[in-house]
Design a protein around this motif. Structure first.
Motif, PDB file in Angstrom:
ATOM      1  N   GLU A  50       0.809  -1.218   0.000  1.00 20.32           N
ATOM      2  CA  GLU A  50       0.000   0.000   0.000  1.00 20.32           C
ATOM      3  C   GLU A  50       0.844   1.271   0.000  1.00 20.32           C
ATOM      4  OE1 GLU A  50      -3.104   0.187   2.914  1.00 20.32           O
ATOM      5  OE2 GLU A  50      -4.223  -1.456   1.994  1.00 20.32           O
ATOM      6  N   THR A  51       2.024   1.216   0.579  1.00 14.13           N
ATOM      7  CA  THR A  51       2.882   2.403   0.601  1.00 14.13           C
ATOM      8  C   THR A  51       3.756   2.491  -0.644  1.00 14.13           C
ATOM      9  OG1 THR A  51       4.629   1.262   1.809  1.00 14.13           O
ATOM     10  CG2 THR A  51       2.981   2.487   3.118  1.00 14.13           C
ATOM     11  N   GLY A  52       3.775   1.429  -1.426  1.00 11.17           N
ATOM     12  CA  GLY A  52       4.623   1.419  -2.615  1.00 11.17           C
ATOM     13  C   GLY A  52       6.037   0.971  -2.336  1.00 11.17           C
ATOM     14  N   ALA A  53       6.311   0.559  -1.110  1.00  7.68           N
ATOM     15  CA  ALA A  53       7.647   0.094  -0.760  1.00  7.68           C
ATOM     16  C   ALA A  53       7.957  -1.264  -1.386  1.00  7.68           C
ATOM     17  CB  ALA A  53       7.789   0.001   0.763  1.00  7.68           C
ATOM     18  N   GLN A  54       6.921  -1.983  -1.771  1.00  6.47           N
ATOM     19  CA  GLN A  54       7.071  -3.298  -2.406  1.00  6.47           C
ATOM     20  C   GLN A  54       6.119  -3.378  -3.587  1.00  6.47           C
ATOM     21  OE1 GLN A  54       6.984  -6.494   0.420  1.00  6.47           O
ATOM     22  NE2 GLN A  54       6.384  -7.990  -1.106  1.00  6.47           N
ATOM     23  N   LEU A  55       6.616  -3.834  -4.717  1.00  3.12           N
ATOM     24  CA  LEU A  55       5.802  -3.972  -5.920  1.00  3.12           C
ATOM     25  C   LEU A  55       5.358  -5.431  -6.041  1.00  3.12           C
ATOM     26  CD1 LEU A  55       4.813  -2.272  -8.307  1.00  3.12           C
ATOM     27  CD2 LEU A  55       6.819  -3.001  -9.562  1.00  3.12           C
ATOM     28  N   PRO A  56       4.044  -5.678  -6.136  1.00  4.98           N
ATOM     29  CA  PRO A  56       3.565  -7.067  -6.211  1.00  4.98           C
ATOM     30  C   PRO A  56       3.810  -7.674  -7.589  1.00  4.98           C
ATOM     31  CG  PRO A  56       1.728  -5.560  -6.425  1.00  4.98           C
ATOM     32  CD  PRO A  56       2.948  -4.723  -6.159  1.00  4.98           C
ATOM     33  N   SER A  57       3.906  -8.997  -7.624  1.00  5.15           N
ATOM     34  CA  SER A  57       3.970  -9.700  -8.906  1.00  5.15           C
ATOM     35  C   SER A  57       2.601  -9.567  -9.567  1.00  5.15           C
ATOM     36  CB  SER A  57       4.299 -11.177  -8.694  1.00  5.15           C
ATOM     37  OG  SER A  57       3.203 -11.832  -8.070  1.00  5.15           O
ATOM     38  N   ILE A  58       2.537  -9.838 -10.852  1.00  2.33           N
ATOM     39  CA  ILE A  58       1.249  -9.739 -11.555  1.00  2.33           C
ATOM     40  C   ILE A  58       0.262 -10.767 -11.009  1.00  2.33           C
ATOM     41  CG2 ILE A  58       1.833 -11.263 -13.486  1.00  2.33           C
ATOM     42  CD1 ILE A  58      -0.150  -7.979 -13.724  1.00  2.33           C
ATOM     43  N   GLU A  59       0.774 -11.938 -10.614  1.00  2.00           N
ATOM     44  CA  GLU A  59      -0.109 -12.957 -10.031  1.00  2.00           C
ATOM     45  C   GLU A  59      -0.690 -12.474  -8.698  1.00  2.00           C
ATOM     46  OE1 GLU A  59       3.039 -13.680 -11.055  1.00  2.00           O
ATOM     47  OE2 GLU A  59       2.629 -14.929 -12.822  1.00  2.00           O
ATOM     48  N   ARG A  60       0.166 -11.864  -7.875  1.00  2.00           N
ATOM     49  CA  ARG A  60      -0.297 -11.355  -6.578  1.00  2.00           C
ATOM     50  C   ARG A  60      -1.277 -10.200  -6.803  1.00  2.00           C
ATOM     51  NH1 ARG A  60      -0.728 -13.457  -1.909  1.00  2.00           N
ATOM     52  NH2 ARG A  60       1.454 -13.976  -1.758  1.00  2.00           N
ATOM     53  N   LEU A  61      -0.983  -9.341  -7.775  1.00  2.95           N
ATOM     54  CA  LEU A  61      -1.867  -8.224  -8.061  1.00  2.95           C
ATOM     55  C   LEU A  61      -3.242  -8.721  -8.507  1.00  2.95           C
ATOM     56  CD1 LEU A  61      -1.793  -5.153  -7.978  1.00  2.95           C
ATOM     57  CD2 LEU A  61      -1.122  -5.183 -10.387  1.00  2.95           C
ATOM     58  N   ASP A  62      -3.264  -9.807  -9.271  1.00  2.00           N
ATOM     59  CA  ASP A  62      -4.530 -10.411  -9.694  1.00  2.00           C
ATOM     60  C   ASP A  62      -5.310 -10.918  -8.484  1.00  2.00           C
ATOM     61  OD1 ASP A  62      -6.379 -11.272 -11.751  1.00  2.00           O
ATOM     62  OD2 ASP A  62      -5.682 -13.326 -11.357  1.00  2.00           O
ATOM     63  N   GLU A  63      -4.611 -11.528  -7.527  1.00  2.00           N
ATOM     64  CA  GLU A  63      -5.263 -12.000  -6.296  1.00  2.00           C
ATOM     65  C   GLU A  63      -5.828 -10.821  -5.506  1.00  2.00           C
ATOM     66  OE1 GLU A  63      -2.955 -14.660  -3.772  1.00  2.00           O
ATOM     67  OE2 GLU A  63      -1.741 -15.188  -5.530  1.00  2.00           O
ATOM     68  N   VAL A  64      -5.053  -9.753  -5.411  1.00  2.00           N
ATOM     69  CA  VAL A  64      -5.493  -8.565  -4.681  1.00  2.00           C
ATOM     70  C   VAL A  64      -6.759  -8.002  -5.328  1.00  2.00           C
ATOM     71  CG1 VAL A  64      -4.904  -6.182  -4.052  1.00  2.00           C
ATOM     72  CG2 VAL A  64      -3.178  -7.988  -3.834  1.00  2.00           C
ATOM     73  N   ALA A  65      -6.747  -7.910  -6.648  1.00  2.00           N
ATOM     74  CA  ALA A  65      -7.913  -7.395  -7.371  1.00  2.00           C
ATOM     75  C   ALA A  65      -9.146  -8.249  -7.086  1.00  2.00           C
ATOM     76  CB  ALA A  65      -7.626  -7.343  -8.874  1.00  2.00           C
ATOM     77  N   ARG A  66      -8.968  -9.556  -7.090  1.00  2.00           N
ATOM     78  CA  ARG A  66     -10.089 -10.469  -6.832  1.00  2.00           C
ATOM     79  C   ARG A  66     -10.635 -10.258  -5.417  1.00  2.00           C
ATOM     80  NH1 ARG A  66      -9.726 -14.733  -4.197  1.00  2.00           N
ATOM     81  NH2 ARG A  66      -7.508 -15.066  -4.563  1.00  2.00           N
ATOM     82  N   VAL A  67      -9.764 -10.193  -4.435  1.00  2.00           N
ATOM     83  CA  VAL A  67     -10.186 -10.017  -3.045  1.00  2.00           C
ATOM     84  C   VAL A  67     -10.874  -8.661  -2.846  1.00  2.00           C
ATOM     85  CG1 VAL A  67      -9.304  -9.659  -0.684  1.00  2.00           C
ATOM     86  CG2 VAL A  67      -8.521 -11.623  -2.022  1.00  2.00           C
ATOM     87  N   LEU A  68     -10.373  -7.640  -3.526  1.00  2.00           N
ATOM     88  CA  LEU A  68     -10.944  -6.299  -3.374  1.00  2.00           C
ATOM     89  C   LEU A  68     -12.092  -6.016  -4.338  1.00  2.00           C
ATOM     90  CD1 LEU A  68      -7.680  -4.242  -2.775  1.00  2.00           C
ATOM     91  CD2 LEU A  68      -9.319  -5.085  -1.082  1.00  2.00           C
ATOM     92  N   LYS A  69     -12.419  -7.030  -5.155  1.00  2.00           N
ATOM     93  CA  LYS A  69     -13.559  -6.942  -6.081  1.00  2.00           C
ATOM     94  C   LYS A  69     -13.423  -5.769  -7.066  1.00  2.00           C
ATOM     95  CE  LYS A  69     -16.844  -9.075  -2.928  1.00  2.00           C
ATOM     96  NZ  LYS A  69     -16.343  -9.407  -1.689  1.00  2.00           N
ATOM     97  N   VAL A  70     -12.200  -5.616  -7.594  1.00  2.00           N
ATOM     98  CA  VAL A  70     -11.934  -4.608  -8.618  1.00  2.00           C
ATOM     99  C   VAL A  70     -11.148  -5.273  -9.740  1.00  2.00           C
ATOM    100  CG1 VAL A  70     -11.931  -2.644  -7.022  1.00  2.00           C
ATOM    101  CG2 VAL A  70      -9.786  -3.815  -7.533  1.00  2.00           C
ATOM    102  N   SER A  71     -11.020  -4.566 -10.848  1.00  2.00           N
ATOM    103  CA  SER A  71     -10.248  -5.091 -11.968  1.00  2.00           C
ATOM    104  C   SER A  71      -8.772  -4.738 -11.795  1.00  2.00           C
ATOM    105  CB  SER A  71     -10.758  -4.506 -13.277  1.00  2.00           C
ATOM    106  OG  SER A  71     -10.481  -3.127 -13.316  1.00  2.00           O
TER     107      SER A  71
END
Length: 121
Positions: A50-71
């Motif tokens: 959330e602070t930008g100190a770590q950049l997620p992998s595309i797979e992790r970002l996809d999981e985050v999007a799913r959990v947060l119900k956004v694209s």
């Protein structure tokens, strides 16, 4: 002394993604702990995303999007650009019934007209 976030080798991509993750999380009324648990992450890892100190992998970002119900688009959007705001509005109302979409449109149009009228004074 507080640490300065290091996002993706100095790029603003990590900061933008982190900001959008936080906005989506807060829109759902979720805590970092709740989202971290859903993603099987440590709280500190989600905080770093959330602070930008770590950049997620595309797979992790996809999981985050799913959990947060956004694209993924919503998490990657540069909200400082007008086109991104329009895309995000479309994303937010896409699942609404036609009647509700019309209401949102009419509200936005009415607000814009009101704002423009006030600006001319």
């Amino acid at each position: 002394m507080p640490r300065k976030p290091k996002a993706a080798s100095g790029s603003t991509l990590g900061i933008r993604i982190g900001r959008n993750i936080k906005i989506a999380r807060l829109a759902l009324g979720l805590t970092q702990a709740q989202v971290a648990e859903s993603l099987d992450l440590e709280n500190v890892t989600l905080s770093r995303l959330e602070t930008g100190a770590q950049l997620p992998s595309i797979e992790r970002l996809d999981e985050v999007a799913r959990v947060l119900k956004v694209s993924l688009t919503a998490l990657l959007a540069d909200t400082d650009k007008d086109s991104a705001m329009a895309d995000m509005l479309v994303e937010v109302i896409k699942d609404l019934p036609a009647r509700e979409k019309k209401f949102v449109y009419e509200f936005a149009a009415s607000y814009a007209a009101h704002w423009r009228a006030g600006k001319k004074k």
